[in-house]
Design a protein around this motif. Structure first.
Motif, PDB file in Angstrom:
ATOM      1  N   PHE A  48      50.199 148.517 100.095  1.00 31.15           N
ATOM      2  CA  PHE A  48      48.837 149.007 100.261  1.00 31.15           C
ATOM      3  C   PHE A  48      47.736 149.312  99.502  1.00 31.15           C
ATOM      4  O   PHE A  48      46.850 150.230  99.497  1.00 31.15           O
ATOM      5  N   GLY A  49      48.022 148.961  98.143  1.00 31.10           N
ATOM      6  CA  GLY A  49      47.250 148.926  96.982  1.00 31.10           C
ATOM      7  C   GLY A  49      47.379 150.368  95.878  1.00 31.10           C
ATOM      8  O   GLY A  49      46.961 150.089  94.915  1.00 31.10           O
ATOM      9  N   ARG A  50      48.019 151.347  96.621  1.00 34.58           N
ATOM     10  CA  ARG A  50      48.579 152.314  95.663  1.00 34.58           C
ATOM     11  C   ARG A  50      49.769 153.086  96.173  1.00 34.58           C
ATOM     12  O   ARG A  50      50.163 152.726  97.405  1.00 34.58           O
ATOM     13  N   ASP A  51      50.537 153.731  95.452  1.00 36.63           N
ATOM     14  CA  ASP A  51      51.848 154.201  95.847  1.00 36.63           C
ATOM     15  C   ASP A  51      51.636 155.833  96.561  1.00 36.63           C
ATOM     16  O   ASP A  51      50.761 156.370  96.097  1.00 36.63           O
TER      17      ASP A  51
ATOM     18  N   MET B  47      49.980 154.476 114.599  1.00 36.37           N
ATOM     19  CA  MET B  47      51.390 155.017 114.399  1.00 36.37           C
ATOM     20  C   MET B  47      51.885 156.079 115.200  1.00 36.37           C
ATOM     21  O   MET B  47      52.968 156.407 115.850  1.00 36.37           O
ATOM     22  N   VAL B  48      50.725 157.265 115.501  1.00 40.44           N
ATOM     23  CA  VAL B  48      50.950 158.282 116.326  1.00 40.44           C
ATOM     24  C   VAL B  48      51.428 157.919 117.720  1.00 40.44           C
ATOM     25  O   VAL B  48      52.232 158.229 118.485  1.00 40.44           O
TER      26      VAL B  48
ATOM     27  N   VAL C  88      49.877 148.795 110.263  1.00 44.04           N
ATOM     28  CA  VAL C  88      51.302 149.367 110.978  1.00 44.04           C
ATOM     29  C   VAL C  88      52.203 148.319 110.899  1.00 44.04           C
ATOM     30  O   VAL C  88      53.465 148.532 110.848  1.00 44.04           O
ATOM     31  N   VAL C  89      51.904 146.805 111.043  1.00 39.64           N
ATOM     32  CA  VAL C  89      53.170 145.958 111.108  1.00 39.64           C
ATOM     33  C   VAL C  89      53.461 145.980 109.493  1.00 39.64           C
ATOM     34  O   VAL C  89      54.713 145.678 109.272  1.00 39.64           O
ATOM     35  N   LYS C  90      52.459 146.027 108.585  1.00 41.72           N
ATOM     36  CA  LYS C  90      53.150 146.021 107.226  1.00 41.72           C
ATOM     37  C   LYS C  90      53.980 147.325 106.984  1.00 41.72           C
ATOM     38  O   LYS C  90      54.954 146.971 106.232  1.00 41.72           O
ATOM     39  N   PHE C  91      53.716 148.431 107.389  1.00 42.41           N
ATOM     40  CA  PHE C  91      54.631 149.724 107.175  1.00 42.41           C
ATOM     41  C   PHE C  91      56.025 149.372 107.729  1.00 42.41           C
ATOM     42  O   PHE C  91      57.001 149.781 107.284  1.00 42.41           O
ATOM     43  N   TYR C  92      56.159 148.645 108.990  1.00 41.55           N
ATOM     44  CA  TYR C  92      57.517 148.713 109.457  1.00 41.55           C
ATOM     45  C   TYR C  92      58.155 147.294 109.220  1.00 41.55           C
ATOM     46  O   TYR C  92      59.250 146.874 109.627  1.00 41.55           O
ATOM     47  N   HIS C  93      57.545 146.602 108.341  1.00 41.80           N
ATOM     48  CA  HIS C  93      58.052 145.113 107.961  1.00 41.80           C
ATOM     49  C   HIS C  93      59.657 145.417 107.350  1.00 41.80           C
ATOM     50  O   HIS C  93      60.448 144.427 107.903  1.00 41.80           O
ATOM     51  N   THR C  94      59.815 146.155 106.544  1.00 42.14           N
ATOM     52  CA  THR C  94      61.084 146.441 105.868  1.00 42.14           C
ATOM     53  C   THR C  94      62.062 147.340 106.772  1.00 42.14           C
ATOM     54  O   THR C  94      63.350 147.461 106.288  1.00 42.14           O
TER      55      THR C  94
ATOM     56  N   PHE D 129      61.089 151.191 100.651  1.00 33.71           N
ATOM     57  CA  PHE D 129      59.917 150.638  99.991  1.00 33.71           C
ATOM     58  C   PHE D 129      59.417 149.766 101.436  1.00 33.71           C
ATOM     59  O   PHE D 129      60.072 148.901 101.976  1.00 33.71           O
ATOM     60  N   THR D 130      58.093 149.733 101.421  1.00 34.97           N
ATOM     61  CA  THR D 130      57.342 148.919 102.415  1.00 34.97           C
ATOM     62  C   THR D 130      57.194 147.429 102.073  1.00 34.97           C
ATOM     63  O   THR D 130      57.084 146.785 102.875  1.00 34.97           O
ATOM     64  N   GLY D 131      57.210 147.090 100.720  1.00 34.73           N
ATOM     65  CA  GLY D 131      57.096 145.864 100.605  1.00 34.73           C
ATOM     66  C   GLY D 131      57.199 145.538  98.946  1.00 34.73           C
ATOM     67  O   GLY D 131      56.897 144.324  98.289  1.00 34.73           O
ATOM     68  N   ALA D 132      57.758 146.381  98.045  1.00 29.28           N
ATOM     69  CA  ALA D 132      58.302 146.233  96.862  1.00 29.28           C
ATOM     70  C   ALA D 132      59.544 145.267  96.678  1.00 29.28           C
ATOM     71  O   ALA D 132      59.882 144.991  97.591  1.00 29.28           O
ATOM     72  N   TYR D 133      59.759 145.078  95.362  1.00 26.45           N
ATOM     73  CA  TYR D 133      60.634 143.861  95.320  1.00 26.45           C
ATOM     74  C   TYR D 133      62.123 144.434  96.008  1.00 26.45           C
ATOM     75  O   TYR D 133      62.648 143.809  96.377  1.00 26.45           O
ATOM     76  N   TRP D 134      62.650 145.630  95.674  1.00 29.14           N
ATOM     77  CA  TRP D 134      63.939 146.311  96.226  1.00 29.14           C
ATOM     78  C   TRP D 134      63.293 147.308  97.406  1.00 29.14           C
ATOM     79  O   TRP D 134      62.263 147.801  97.326  1.00 29.14           O
TER      80      TRP D 134
END
Length: 657
Positions: free
Chosen positions: A223-226, A253-254, A295-301, A500-505
């Motif tokens: 998302f560009g920032r933590d 999401m709501v 939203v798809v990105k948020f739930y990816h992991t 984490f939503t998309g980081a390495y771990w």
């Protein structure tokens, strides 16, 4: 979307800040003493030894294992499926082994049973055989430098603590024990594992009493920032309010959590579920719910740590059964499991057990309990409590006078009957001892290794069975144990676990608070503690099996220094606002690399033959003469009771023939 983003490469100043220029005390790279010579000789042929580090990565150079270090759980650095452990299997796979290895040299040893694989399934097979035949001679062979397979033990010795700090490097817990198979329950009872005691051992209130919660870390890779979103009971609008996602995504999401629609009006309950089984959860969100891409990105992991693949590979019907957002408006009947749900979901449908049945070293303790009872003098004690801290004497694993022997760092290279498999009473088993190929003979053999390897080892396997065995592709994963000097920053950040939503771990979490026997878990934030981190290499946009193959290729080329950097980077980003400093606070790292990890279950929408069959595993696990096939691959399911059930079946097949 990529599931393998690389953290930002640090500048020299950032690298120094993370402590990458300072070696961690007692970092070891124990790659197998017995295999050291042979792995070097076969490295080029295997195509996996001595992989070069990625250029530009910052880390500590490899060290040779000290000669006096003979206790594998103590060893740190890269563990699990190390390059030497994989070098011989890969050479066999690539048809490069026998041209260099030469003929087998007989040891003169004969056993009633030889087991290939010292994991939970292989050890259970040996245990069951020895219990039924107390005078039998049994040999277990394994290509790794420690027993337990994926049930791996990691030990640390912080100076501030009187005893070891114990962690798990693989198989975690006795999950959903009420739903365990009859064979699994019988073995637990035979080993003296009293499940009722875990309610006292596991402190379910410790982290909550300190105001700590689960959380989601919306990372800059996605998302560009933590941003840390703490799951502390807030209503959905408050939870999503400050996330770095689009405003429409927050509204979506709501909606998914609080008031989703009936997405398939007019269809029956069964037709709705059948429709869900044709798509993944990510497809459901994108194409059916038509939510914002954030939203798809948020739930990816969301599914990654449990299934070893992300929601773009998880069936939407399994997501519904697992309680994921978006389904409540369809009013689906949940009084019984849906027939197309994955086997473990169906099996555990009515089991609401708390996730507390956990030894400090995970299910490695089950293997320790079995081996301690089989090998005299291996370790003191006799209870489920004292096995946790019992010091095992690895020098006793392979003693000539023992009826049960375990031979580590000894990859099996050939298993063949003498004569016609249908009438032969003897099987020759050859293995590589690090210098040359040796062989023993056996009246019976249980193959409890990775099923995909069996066709390379057993020339007696028929072609249709070999094809089915090759389809048993395992899911790669990495479990890291990071020993910290204290956990005050976690308390300040009010979290004990984050996704984490998309980081390495994809996950970082404080170790389970379990105290057993003389072992005491850290209870004060001032004490050293272990942090468990999970990495799922499976490539997105593919079926689980294809994604596993692609992800494993990348995983085996990843250097330890890269693992180390990414661990330091992510923990600093998560905990830095709480005063955490990776350079100061990380005291040890063990990375358990499992290129061949979970046995994936059959699941829709990827496996059209499930559940009606014919199932590849039914063909793959057929007995071949005096050779029976175990391992959780033969079920298939990535659970300890599945491994035990497979072992029970294999032993039963041999004894009835």
């Amino acid at each position: 979307m990529s599931s393998t983003p690389e953290p930002f490469e640090p500048s020299p100043g950032e690298a120094r800040r993370l402590g990458m220029d300072r070696p961690i005390t007692r970092r070891d790279f124990f790659d197998g003493v017995a295999l050291a010579v042979g792995a070097t000789a076969l490295g080029a042929a295997a195509g996996c030894a001595d992989e070069p580090d990625r250029s530009g990565m910052i880390g500590t150079p490899r060290l040779e294992v000290p000669a006096h270090r003979a206790y594998p759980p103590d060893l740190q650095g890269l563990r699990g499926n190390t390059d030497p452990a994989l070098s011989v299997p890969h050479a066999l796979r690539d048809d490069r082994f026998w041209g260099r290895a030469g003929r087998a040299h007989p040891t003169g040893e004969h056993y009633d049973l030889v087991v290939v694989g010292a994991g939970i399934s292989g050890t259970a097979a040996a245990y069951l055989w020895a219990r039924r035949h107390p005078k039998a001679r049994v040999l277990i062979l394994d290509n790794h430098d420690d027993f337990g397979g994926h049930a791996r033990r990691n030990e640390f010795h912080p100076k501030e603590r009187s005893g070891p700090l114990i962690g798990y490097g693989g198989s975690q817990s006795i999950e959903a024990p009420k739903a365990w198979t009859a064979e699994g329950k019988a073995l637990l009872a035979d080993l003296g594992v009293d499940l009722k005691k875990f309610g006292r051992f596991f402190d379910q209130k410790l982290y909550g009493s300190l105001g700590m919660n689960e959380s989601v870390f919306c990372d800059r890779e996605t998302f560009g920032r933590d941003h840390l979103a703490i799951q502390d009971g807030r209503k959905t609008p408050e939870f999503v309010r400050d996330m770095p996602i689009a405003e429409q995504a927050k509204k979506d999401m709501v909606m998914l959590s609080d008031h989703p629609r009936d997405w398939f009006p007019g269809l029956s309950d069964e037709d709705k579920k059948n429709k869900l089984a044709t798509m993944t959860y990510a497809q459901f969100l994108k194409d059916v719910c038509k939510v914002h891409p954030d939203v798809v990105k948020f739930y990816h992991t969301q599914s990654s740590d449990e299934w070893a693949y992300a929601t773009d590979a998880m069936g939407a019907h399994d997501a519904w059964a697992s309680g994921y957002p978006g389904f409540d408006g369809m009013k689906l009947d949940d009084s019984k499991p849906f027939r197309l749900c994955s086997p473990s979901i169906i099996k555990e449908w009515d089991d609401e057990s708390a996730y507390i049945d956990h030894f400090p070293d995970g299910n490695h303790s089950l293997v320790r309990l079995m081996l301690r009872s089989l090998i005299p003098g291996l370790a003191p004690g006799g209870t489920m409590e004292d096995v946790v801290t019992a010091r095992f004497d690895y020098g006793r694993l392979d003693q000539p006078g023992s009826r049960v022997r375990v031979r580590l760092s000894s990859p099996v290279v050939r298993v063949a009957h003498r004569g016609d498999p249908a009438r032969s009473r003897t099987v020759e088993v050859a293995y590589f001892d690090g210098r040359r190929v040796r062989s023993v003979t056996a009246g019976n053999v249980v193959m409890a290794c990775w099923n995909m390897m069996i066709p390379y080892l057993c020339p007696d396997v028929p072609p249709d069975q070999a094809k089915a065995l090759h389809e048993a592709v395992k899911m790669p994963l990495v479990y890291a144990m990071v020993q910290l000097r204290d956990w005050r920053a976690w308390v300040r950040r009010k979290v004990h676990q984050t996704r984490f939503t998309g980081a390495y771990w994809c996950v970082a979490e404080l170790d389970f608070p379990v105290s057993m026997g003389s072992y005491r878990c850290p209870r004060s934030p001032d004490e050293p503690i272990n942090v468990h981190m999970i990495r799922i290499p499976t490539k997105p946009g593919m079926s689980p099996r294809n994604g596993a193959v692609a992800g494993r290729y990348e995983l085996l080329r990843t250097s330890f220094s890269y693992f180390e950097y990414s661990i330091r980077d992510q923990l600093n980003r998560l905990l830095g606002p709480g005063g955490f400093d990776a350079a100061r606070d990380i005291e040890a790292i063990t990375v358990n690399r499992w290129g061949h990890g979970y046995a994936p279950e059959y699941t829709r929408p990827w496996d059209p033959w499930y559940p009606d069959g014919p199932l590849p595993a039914d063909t793959a696990r057929r007995r071949v003469g005096r050779i029976a096939i175990a391992n959780s691959d033969s079920v298939p399911a990535a659970y300890a009771d599945a491994a035990i059930t497979a072992a029970t079946r294999a032993v039963g097949e041999l004894q009835s023939s």
